[in-house]
Design a protein around this motif. Sequence first.
Motif, PDB file in Angstrom:
ATOM      1  N   LYS A  48      34.693  53.555  41.860  1.00 19.22           N
ATOM      2  CA  LYS A  48      33.237  53.359  41.854  1.00 19.22           C
ATOM      3  C   LYS A  48      32.875  51.972  41.342  1.00 19.22           C
ATOM      4  N   LEU A  49      33.558  51.520  40.294  1.00 23.98           N
ATOM      5  CA  LEU A  49      33.310  50.173  39.783  1.00 23.98           C
ATOM      6  C   LEU A  49      33.671  49.123  40.823  1.00 23.98           C
ATOM      7  N   GLN A  50      34.775  49.333  41.541  1.00 25.16           N
ATOM      8  CA  GLN A  50      35.162  48.387  42.589  1.00 25.16           C
ATOM      9  C   GLN A  50      34.085  48.330  43.676  1.00 25.16           C
ATOM     10  N   GLU A  51      33.528  49.477  44.030  1.00 19.04           N
ATOM     11  CA  GLU A  51      32.446  49.504  45.022  1.00 19.04           C
ATOM     12  C   GLU A  51      31.225  48.738  44.518  1.00 19.04           C
ATOM     13  N   GLU A  52      30.899  48.886  43.233  1.00 22.66           N
ATOM     14  CA  GLU A  52      29.764  48.153  42.668  1.00 22.66           C
ATOM     15  C   GLU A  52      30.003  46.649  42.758  1.00 22.66           C
ATOM     16  N   VAL A  53      31.225  46.210  42.432  1.00 26.96           N
ATOM     17  CA  VAL A  53      31.557  44.786  42.526  1.00 26.96           C
ATOM     18  C   VAL A  53      31.471  44.330  43.977  1.00 26.96           C
ATOM     19  N   ASP A  63      37.101  38.978  36.573  1.00 27.09           N
ATOM     20  CA  ASP A  63      37.639  37.947  35.680  1.00 27.09           C
ATOM     21  C   ASP A  63      38.434  38.621  34.565  1.00 27.09           C
ATOM     22  N   PRO A  64      39.770  38.571  34.619  1.00 27.24           N
ATOM     23  CA  PRO A  64      40.561  39.280  33.618  1.00 27.24           C
ATOM     24  C   PRO A  64      40.310  38.806  32.190  1.00 27.24           C
ATOM     25  N   SER A  65      40.065  37.525  32.003  1.00 26.05           N
ATOM     26  CA  SER A  65      39.799  37.023  30.651  1.00 26.05           C
ATOM     27  C   SER A  65      38.501  37.590  30.097  1.00 26.05           C
ATOM     28  N   GLN A  66      37.495  37.693  30.930  1.00 21.65           N
ATOM     29  CA  GLN A  66      36.222  38.272  30.501  1.00 21.65           C
ATOM     30  C   GLN A  66      36.397  39.749  30.141  1.00 21.65           C
ATOM     31  N   VAL A  67      37.140  40.474  30.960  1.00 20.71           N
ATOM     32  CA  VAL A  67      37.395  41.892  30.690  1.00 20.71           C
ATOM     33  C   VAL A  67      38.151  42.038  29.368  1.00 20.71           C
ATOM     34  N   THR A  88      51.431  36.436  34.468  1.00 17.72           N
ATOM     35  CA  THR A  88      50.587  36.859  35.583  1.00 17.72           C
ATOM     36  C   THR A  88      51.500  37.140  36.762  1.00 17.72           C
ATOM     37  N   ARG A  89      51.301  38.290  37.365  1.00 22.75           N
ATOM     38  CA  ARG A  89      52.112  38.658  38.532  1.00 22.75           C
ATOM     39  C   ARG A  89      51.207  38.873  39.737  1.00 22.75           C
ATOM     40  N   GLU A  90      51.759  38.643  40.910  1.00 25.38           N
ATOM     41  CA  GLU A  90      51.004  38.840  42.141  1.00 25.38           C
ATOM     42  C   GLU A  90      50.646  40.298  42.365  1.00 25.38           C
ATOM     43  N   GLU A  91      51.356  41.220  41.719  1.00 22.60           N
ATOM     44  CA  GLU A  91      51.086  42.645  41.894  1.00 22.60           C
ATOM     45  C   GLU A  91      49.833  43.091  41.154  1.00 22.60           C
ATOM     46  N   GLY A  92      49.047  42.164  40.647  1.00 23.24           N
ATOM     47  CA  GLY A  92      47.829  42.527  39.943  1.00 23.24           C
ATOM     48  C   GLY A  92      48.067  42.939  38.504  1.00 23.24           C
ATOM     49  N   ILE A  93      49.010  42.263  37.822  1.00 22.40           N
ATOM     50  CA  ILE A  93      49.292  42.531  36.416  1.00 22.40           C
ATOM     51  C   ILE A  93      49.168  41.211  35.653  1.00 22.40           C
ATOM     52  N   ARG A  94      48.545  41.291  34.478  1.00 22.66           N
ATOM     53  CA  ARG A  94      48.361  40.093  33.653  1.00 22.66           C
ATOM     54  C   ARG A  94      48.501  40.490  32.194  1.00 22.66           C
ATOM     55  N   VAL A  95      49.194  39.680  31.424  1.00 24.22           N
ATOM     56  CA  VAL A  95      49.310  39.909  29.987  1.00 24.22           C
ATOM     57  C   VAL A  95      48.673  38.720  29.276  1.00 24.22           C
ATOM     58  N   PRO A 113      43.394  48.138  39.276  1.00 25.04           N
ATOM     59  CA  PRO A 113      43.707  49.509  39.687  1.00 25.04           C
ATOM     60  C   PRO A 113      43.365  49.853  41.137  1.00 25.04           C
ATOM     61  N   VAL A 114      42.523  49.057  41.771  1.00 25.67           N
ATOM     62  CA  VAL A 114      42.072  49.419  43.112  1.00 25.67           C
ATOM     63  C   VAL A 114      42.587  48.434  44.153  1.00 25.67           C
ATOM     64  N   ARG A 115      42.322  47.161  43.938  1.00 24.95           N
ATOM     65  CA  ARG A 115      42.670  46.119  44.909  1.00 24.95           C
ATOM     66  C   ARG A 115      43.332  44.974  44.156  1.00 24.95           C
ATOM     67  N   LYS A 116      44.502  44.538  44.611  1.00 27.31           N
ATOM     68  CA  LYS A 116      45.274  43.524  43.914  1.00 27.31           C
ATOM     69  C   LYS A 116      45.134  42.166  44.590  1.00 27.31           C
ATOM     70  N   ASP A 117      43.913  41.624  44.503  1.00 26.16           N
ATOM     71  CA  ASP A 117      43.652  40.289  45.023  1.00 26.16           C
ATOM     72  C   ASP A 117      42.466  39.708  44.253  1.00 26.16           C
ATOM     73  N   ALA A 118      41.954  38.575  44.700  1.00 27.96           N
ATOM     74  CA  ALA A 118      40.882  37.889  43.978  1.00 27.96           C
ATOM     75  C   ALA A 118      39.596  38.702  43.906  1.00 27.96           C
ATOM     76  N   THR A 119      39.442  39.718  44.745  1.00 27.22           N
ATOM     77  CA  THR A 119      38.214  40.519  44.746  1.00 27.22           C
ATOM     78  C   THR A 119      38.353  41.829  43.978  1.00 27.22           C
TER      79      THR A 119
END
Length: 133
Positions: A48-53, A63-67, A88-95, A113-119
């Motif tokens: 639902k959050l992804q749909e809102e975005v 923005d992972p830093s903002q989150v 940072t990994r391309e699979e959508g993981i960041r530490v 958790p939903v889409r592993k790209d810039a969006t």
Amino acid sequence: MGWKWGRLIALGLVIGVVGCQAPVNSQVDGDAKGQWIDVPLDPDQARKLQEEVDNGHRVGLMDPSQVALEFLDHVLKAKSARSEVVETREEGIRVERHTLEDGRVVELRLVQPVRKDATGIWVVENYRFVTGN
């Protein structure tokens, strides 16, 4: 956009992130230091959050830093004095590693958790204190 609107948008971002993640205990005893603490995520809420975005709302969730900063502020009740991206990994993981104002150091693992790209939105999957008082 004025300061007031910016704060309202940030608050909406936090409600969205914290709303899809179960609350966590910000008190970590000595035995838990270094161990990853999971932050439960509701997959339906994440979608639902992804749909809102996707519809132009809560864009800060991309923005992972903002989150990460919002998680520290509103869930762990801590302020970051300094931060660095550890991995940072391309699979959508960041530490990210954050040195807090009180001297503790916490690492956050963020995932898409939903889409592993810039969006795709980011959420905190788990965290751990690597040093502390």
